[in-house]
Design a protein around this motif. Structure first.
Motif, PDB file in Angstrom:
ATOM      1  N   MET A   1      -3.476  -3.184  -1.580  1.00 41.61           N
ATOM      2  CA  MET A   1      -3.207  -3.692  -2.904  1.00 41.61           C
ATOM      3  C   MET A   1      -3.175  -2.507  -3.864  1.00 41.61           C
ATOM      4  SD  MET A   1      -5.348  -6.642  -4.868  1.00 41.61           S
ATOM      5  CE  MET A   1      -4.698  -7.381  -6.307  1.00 41.61           C
ATOM      6  N   ARG A   2      -2.195  -2.497  -4.723  1.00 40.17           N
ATOM      7  CA  ARG A   2      -2.058  -1.445  -5.741  1.00 40.17           C
ATOM      8  C   ARG A   2      -2.315  -2.091  -7.098  1.00 40.17           C
ATOM      9  NH1 ARG A   2       3.214   1.212  -4.980  1.00 40.17           N
ATOM     10  NH2 ARG A   2       2.027   2.131  -3.316  1.00 40.17           N
ATOM     11  N   LEU A   3      -3.342  -1.618  -7.812  1.00 42.33           N
ATOM     12  CA  LEU A   3      -3.702  -2.218  -9.095  1.00 42.33           C
ATOM     13  C   LEU A   3      -3.014  -1.561 -10.286  1.00 42.33           C
ATOM     14  CD1 LEU A   3      -7.523  -2.795  -8.534  1.00 42.33           C
ATOM     15  CD2 LEU A   3      -5.683  -4.481  -8.414  1.00 42.33           C
ATOM     16  N   GLN A   4      -2.630  -0.292 -10.155  1.00 43.25           N
ATOM     17  CA  GLN A   4      -1.995   0.427 -11.251  1.00 43.25           C
ATOM     18  C   GLN A   4      -0.610   0.893 -10.833  1.00 43.25           C
ATOM     19  OE1 GLN A   4      -3.406   0.696 -14.254  1.00 43.25           O
ATOM     20  NE2 GLN A   4      -5.183  -0.398 -13.477  1.00 43.25           N
ATOM     21  N   PRO A   5       0.385   0.764 -11.709  1.00 43.14           N
ATOM     22  CA  PRO A   5       1.709   1.295 -11.375  1.00 43.14           C
ATOM     23  C   PRO A   5       1.619   2.782 -11.022  1.00 43.14           C
ATOM     24  CG  PRO A   5       1.798   0.008 -13.397  1.00 43.14           C
ATOM     25  CD  PRO A   5       0.351   0.179 -13.039  1.00 43.14           C
ATOM     26  N   GLY A   6       2.194   3.159  -9.910  1.00 44.41           N
ATOM     27  CA  GLY A   6       2.150   4.541  -9.465  1.00 44.41           C
ATOM     28  C   GLY A   6       0.841   4.936  -8.798  1.00 44.41           C
ATOM     29  N   GLY A   7      -0.114   4.009  -8.766  1.00 45.50           N
ATOM     30  CA  GLY A   7      -1.400   4.297  -8.127  1.00 45.50           C
ATOM     31  C   GLY A   7      -1.305   4.173  -6.622  1.00 45.50           C
ATOM     32  N   SER A   8      -2.367   4.525  -5.964  1.00 48.51           N
ATOM     33  CA  SER A   8      -2.375   4.440  -4.508  1.00 48.51           C
ATOM     34  C   SER A   8      -2.658   3.008  -4.057  1.00 48.51           C
ATOM     35  CB  SER A   8      -3.419   5.392  -3.923  1.00 48.51           C
ATOM     36  OG  SER A   8      -4.709   5.037  -4.374  1.00 48.51           O
ATOM     37  N   THR A   9      -2.149   2.687  -2.889  1.00 49.14           N
ATOM     38  CA  THR A   9      -2.417   1.390  -2.279  1.00 49.14           C
ATOM     39  C   THR A   9      -3.762   1.475  -1.576  1.00 49.14           C
ATOM     40  OG1 THR A   9      -0.064   0.996  -1.965  1.00 49.14           O
ATOM     41  CG2 THR A   9      -1.567  -0.318  -0.629  1.00 49.14           C
ATOM     42  N   ARG A  10      -4.625   0.500  -1.828  1.00 55.67           N
ATOM     43  CA  ARG A  10      -5.965   0.481  -1.239  1.00 55.67           C
ATOM     44  C   ARG A  10      -6.161  -0.823  -0.493  1.00 55.67           C
ATOM     45  NH1 ARG A  10      -9.177   4.600  -3.504  1.00 55.67           N
ATOM     46  NH2 ARG A  10     -10.346   4.017  -1.667  1.00 55.67           N
ATOM     47  N   SER A  11      -6.965  -0.784   0.535  1.00 53.55           N
ATOM     48  CA  SER A  11      -7.284  -2.017   1.249  1.00 53.55           C
ATOM     49  C   SER A  11      -8.207  -2.857   0.369  1.00 53.55           C
ATOM     50  CB  SER A  11      -7.967  -1.719   2.584  1.00 53.55           C
ATOM     51  OG  SER A  11      -9.283  -1.239   2.376  1.00 53.55           O
ATOM     52  N   LEU A  12      -8.172  -4.149   0.571  1.00 51.36           N
ATOM     53  CA  LEU A  12      -9.048  -5.044  -0.186  1.00 51.36           C
ATOM     54  C   LEU A  12     -10.499  -4.657   0.054  1.00 51.36           C
ATOM     55  CD1 LEU A  12      -9.500  -7.475  -1.987  1.00 51.36           C
ATOM     56  CD2 LEU A  12      -9.317  -8.924   0.043  1.00 51.36           C
ATOM     57  N   LYS A  13     -10.841  -4.349   1.285  1.00 52.54           N
ATOM     58  CA  LYS A  13     -12.208  -3.941   1.613  1.00 52.54           C
ATOM     59  C   LYS A  13     -12.625  -2.732   0.777  1.00 52.54           C
ATOM     60  CE  LYS A  13     -15.046  -2.307   5.450  1.00 52.54           C
ATOM     61  NZ  LYS A  13     -15.094  -2.044   6.888  1.00 52.54           N
ATOM     62  N   ASN A  14     -11.769  -1.723   0.692  1.00 57.70           N
ATOM     63  CA  ASN A  14     -12.097  -0.527  -0.091  1.00 57.70           C
ATOM     64  C   ASN A  14     -12.238  -0.845  -1.575  1.00 57.70           C
ATOM     65  OD1 ASN A  14     -11.970   0.871   2.274  1.00 57.70           O
ATOM     66  ND2 ASN A  14     -10.306   2.219   1.680  1.00 57.70           N
ATOM     67  N   LEU A  15     -11.347  -1.663  -2.110  1.00 61.32           N
ATOM     68  CA  LEU A  15     -11.426  -2.012  -3.528  1.00 61.32           C
ATOM     69  C   LEU A  15     -12.722  -2.754  -3.847  1.00 61.32           C
ATOM     70  CD1 LEU A  15      -7.747  -3.129  -4.147  1.00 61.32           C
ATOM     71  CD2 LEU A  15      -8.872  -1.126  -5.137  1.00 61.32           C
ATOM     72  N   LEU A  16     -13.114  -3.672  -2.969  1.00 64.54           N
ATOM     73  CA  LEU A  16     -14.350  -4.430  -3.192  1.00 64.54           C
ATOM     74  C   LEU A  16     -15.572  -3.529  -3.080  1.00 64.54           C
ATOM     75  CD1 LEU A  16     -13.420  -7.700  -1.303  1.00 64.54           C
ATOM     76  CD2 LEU A  16     -13.590  -7.386  -3.773  1.00 64.54           C
ATOM     77  N   GLN A  17     -15.552  -2.588  -2.131  1.00 61.35           N
ATOM     78  CA  GLN A  17     -16.663  -1.647  -2.003  1.00 61.35           C
ATOM     79  C   GLN A  17     -16.744  -0.742  -3.232  1.00 61.35           C
ATOM     80  OE1 GLN A  17     -15.756   0.220   1.750  1.00 61.35           O
ATOM     81  NE2 GLN A  17     -17.026  -1.231   2.898  1.00 61.35           N
ATOM     82  N   GLU A  18     -15.598  -0.257  -3.707  1.00 61.55           N
ATOM     83  CA  GLU A  18     -15.574   0.603  -4.890  1.00 61.55           C
ATOM     84  C   GLU A  18     -16.057  -0.142  -6.133  1.00 61.55           C
ATOM     85  OE1 GLU A  18     -11.611   2.124  -5.127  1.00 61.55           O
ATOM     86  OE2 GLU A  18     -11.821   3.229  -3.242  1.00 61.55           O
ATOM     87  N   ALA A  19     -15.808  -1.446  -6.183  1.00 56.52           N
ATOM     88  CA  ALA A  19     -16.263  -2.266  -7.305  1.00 56.52           C
ATOM     89  C   ALA A  19     -17.736  -2.637  -7.156  1.00 56.52           C
ATOM     90  CB  ALA A  19     -15.407  -3.530  -7.412  1.00 56.52           C
ATOM     91  N   ARG A  20     -18.344  -2.215  -6.036  1.00 57.68           N
ATOM     92  CA  ARG A  20     -19.752  -2.487  -5.736  1.00 57.68           C
ATOM     93  C   ARG A  20     -20.072  -3.969  -5.716  1.00 57.68           C
ATOM     94  NH1 ARG A  20     -22.921   2.639  -8.330  1.00 57.68           N
ATOM     95  NH2 ARG A  20     -21.510   4.142  -7.404  1.00 57.68           N
ATOM     96  N   MET A  21     -19.110  -4.746  -5.211  1.00 55.59           N
ATOM     97  CA  MET A  21     -19.321  -6.173  -5.074  1.00 55.59           C
ATOM     98  C   MET A  21     -20.148  -6.424  -3.813  1.00 55.59           C
ATOM     99  SD  MET A  21     -16.581  -9.275  -5.103  1.00 55.59           S
ATOM    100  CE  MET A  21     -16.070  -8.829  -6.745  1.00 55.59           C
ATOM    101  N   PRO A  22     -21.270  -7.132  -3.926  1.00 54.12           N
ATOM    102  CA  PRO A  22     -22.110  -7.388  -2.753  1.00 54.12           C
ATOM    103  C   PRO A  22     -21.349  -8.185  -1.684  1.00 54.12           C
ATOM    104  CG  PRO A  22     -23.255  -7.976  -4.780  1.00 54.12           C
ATOM    105  CD  PRO A  22     -21.836  -7.705  -5.152  1.00 54.12           C
TER     106      PRO A  22
END
Length: 67
Positions: A1-22
């Motif tokens: 998933m890419r959240l920002q135009p021109g940003g890198s594509t990240r896996s959902l798992k990585n995005l959730l970990q980066e957001a520190r979601m339990p």
């Protein structure tokens, strides 16, 4: 998933970990798809390319946790 135009594509798992979601919250998180494409995740954002522009009509997704 890419959240920002021109940003890198990240896996959902990585995005959730980066957001520190339990992990127990991740299991119950609703994922919003259009066909087979993940377009929005409450608490993270809307995928780039699916975000309405300044002069475009769009949806406002509101997620409220009951617990």
């Amino acid at each position: 998933m890419r959240l920002q135009p021109g940003g890198s594509t990240r896996s959902l798992k990585n995005l959730l970990q980066e957001a520190r979601m339990p992990p127990w919250e991740r299991e119950r998180l609703p994922l919003i798809y259009c066909a087979n494409t993940l377009v929005a995740v409450p608490g993270l954002g809307v995928a780039s390319g699916w975000q309405a522009g300044p002069e475009e009509a769009g949806w406002l997704i509101t997620w409220r946790s009951l617990g």
